[in-house]
Design an enzyme around this catalytic site. Structure first.
Site, short mmCIF file in Angstrom:
data_model
loop_
_atom_site.label_atom_id
_atom_site.label_comp_id
_atom_site.label_asym_id
_atom_site.label_seq_id
_atom_site.Cartn_x
_atom_site.Cartn_y
_atom_site.Cartn_z
N ARG A 178 35.02 81.28 90.98
CA ARG A 178 34.77 80.19 90.03
C ARG A 178 35.05 80.76 88.65
NH1 ARG A 178 29.70 76.11 89.63
NH2 ARG A 178 30.88 75.35 91.42
N HIS A 208 38.51 71.32 91.66
CA HIS A 208 37.39 71.76 92.50
C HIS A 208 37.70 71.41 93.95
CE1 HIS A 208 33.56 73.23 93.48
NE2 HIS A 208 32.76 72.42 92.79
N GLN A 233 34.90 71.27 96.80
CA GLN A 233 33.98 70.14 96.67
C GLN A 233 34.59 68.88 97.30
OE1 GLN A 233 30.73 69.80 95.15
NE2 GLN A 233 30.92 67.88 96.26
N ASP A 251 30.16 61.68 88.18
CA ASP A 251 29.99 63.10 87.83
C ASP A 251 29.47 63.13 86.40
OD1 ASP A 251 30.14 65.87 87.78
OD2 ASP A 251 32.33 65.98 87.88
N CYS A 297 28.72 64.91 93.06
CA CYS A 297 28.89 66.31 93.47
C CYS A 297 27.68 67.16 93.10
CB CYS A 297 30.15 66.89 92.83
SG CYS A 297 30.21 66.65 91.04
N ARG A 336 28.66 71.04 101.93
CA ARG A 336 29.35 72.19 101.31
C ARG A 336 29.24 73.40 102.24
NH1 ARG A 336 30.42 72.56 95.87
NH2 ARG A 336 31.62 74.36 96.60
#
Ligand code: CP
Length: 333
Positions: free
Chosen positions: A103, A130, A133, A228, A269, A297
């Site tokens: 990340r 991402h 995700q 988001d 998310c 996830r």
């Protein structure tokens, strides 16, 4: 050829669907307490330039459940980009681990890690996208989709800023033939440059991608409504302007949800600013599937790790292991 998971569009529809099928197999095994230890002895190096709850926990637990081991590597604790080049970090860490998850603040850092690594690199979020995700998100959608609908019948409406998650959702919808709409003020809609990236994928899959500043129209035929954060670390100076642009029209609240089909599901998310981009009533309501997303996830990371690492692992026979043990024991006396 060594492949990395840095961008959804690098993968075909068939490959993404195979990884989701693998996710389903591993989730079922896990639910029965029978997660196969397919990565016994393998190691994952996890580089995090930004904080994380879901990505960090899911990758680390996934590796443990598969019989492997994960190392948490933070800038300040390793030399990445400060006292050692990204290229050298990638080359050195690759000699010791079987896969790297990263990340990073800048997407270029993940690209550089992938360029110089000799093991697969998985993008755990950059300023551009991402992918882990959204793979998890589409897997979650398959679990909650109306029974009569195939993937290509689904419609995902994203209400809010063109975040890295929003852009990645557009990518995966384009690849898999899912209709995608973003509802946001014009200034916060996906850029023309990013829209251009999905032209070929849409032509191939038949996906329709659209943009509007009318959230009510956008949710009217949605199977899934996704939002988001409206601002992220580094955008603190823009908070008043962003809040004014989005609130109240683009907040996912009970009123907006009532304009969608009753079967529509709410997604986020996470982390969320409760009461900002979505209300508690929606996040904790019966249409919300946000915690299924979070749990998935874990199952998606297991599938990604198995997909990328298992075929590369050397699996010695018991007799070869016994042979080497014998040599070492004889040496030690
Ligand atoms: N959604 C997500 O990536 O969460 P974290 O930032 O907690 O990893």
């Amino acid at each position: 050829m060594l492949r990395h998971f840095v961008q959804i569009l690098d993968f075909s529809s068939i490959e993404l669907q195979k990884i989701m099928e693998l996710t389903a197999l591993l989730k079922k095994a896990d639910k029965e307490g029978a997660c196969p230890r397919l990565l016994q002895g393998a190691s994952l190096g996890m580089i995090f330039e930004e904080p994380s709850t879901r990505t960090r926990v899911s990758f680390e637990v996934a590796m443990t459940k598969l019989g492997g081991h994960a190392l948490y590597l933070r800038p300040g604790e390793i030399h990445l980009g400060a006292r050692e080049s990204i290229a050298d970090t990638a080359r050195v860490v690759s000699r010791m681990v079987d896969v790297i998850e990263a990340r990073t603040l800048k997407h270029q850092t993940v690209l550089d890690l992938a360029k110089y690594a000799t093991v697969p690199v998985i993008n755990g979020l950059t300023d551009f996208n991402h992918p882990t995700q959204v793979l998890c998100d589409v897997f979650t959608m398959t679990e909650h989709a109306p029974k009569e609908k195939k993937l290509t019948d689904l419609h995902l409406t994203f209400v809010g800023d063109a975040t890295n998650v929003c852009v990645s959702l557009m990518f995966i919808c384009a690849r898999l033939g899912i209709s995608f709409t973003q509802a946001a003020p014009a200034k916060y809609q996906v850029s023309e440059a990013h829209r251009a990236m999905v032209k070929d994928a849409c032509a191939e899959s038949g996906a329709t991608i659209s943009f509007t500043d009318d959230p009510v129209a956008a949710v009217s035929a949605a199977d899934f409504i996704y939002t988001d954060l409206w601002w992220w670390i580094g955008q603190e100076d823009e908070i008043p302007e962003r809040r004014a642009a989005f609130m109240p029209k683009f907040q996912v609240n009970a009123d907006l949800l009532s304009k969608a089909p009753a079967t529509a599901r709410f997604m986020h998310c996470l982390p969320a600013s409760r009461g900002v981009e979505a209300t508690d009533e929606v996040m904790d309501g019966p249409q919300s599937i946000i915690y299924d997303q979070s749990e998935n996830r874990l199952h998606t990371e297991k599938a990604l790790l198995v997909w990328f690492v298992y075929p590369r692992l050397k699996r010695a026979s018991d007799s070869l292991i016994a042979h080497h043990r014998g040599l070492v024991e004889a040496f030690l006396g």
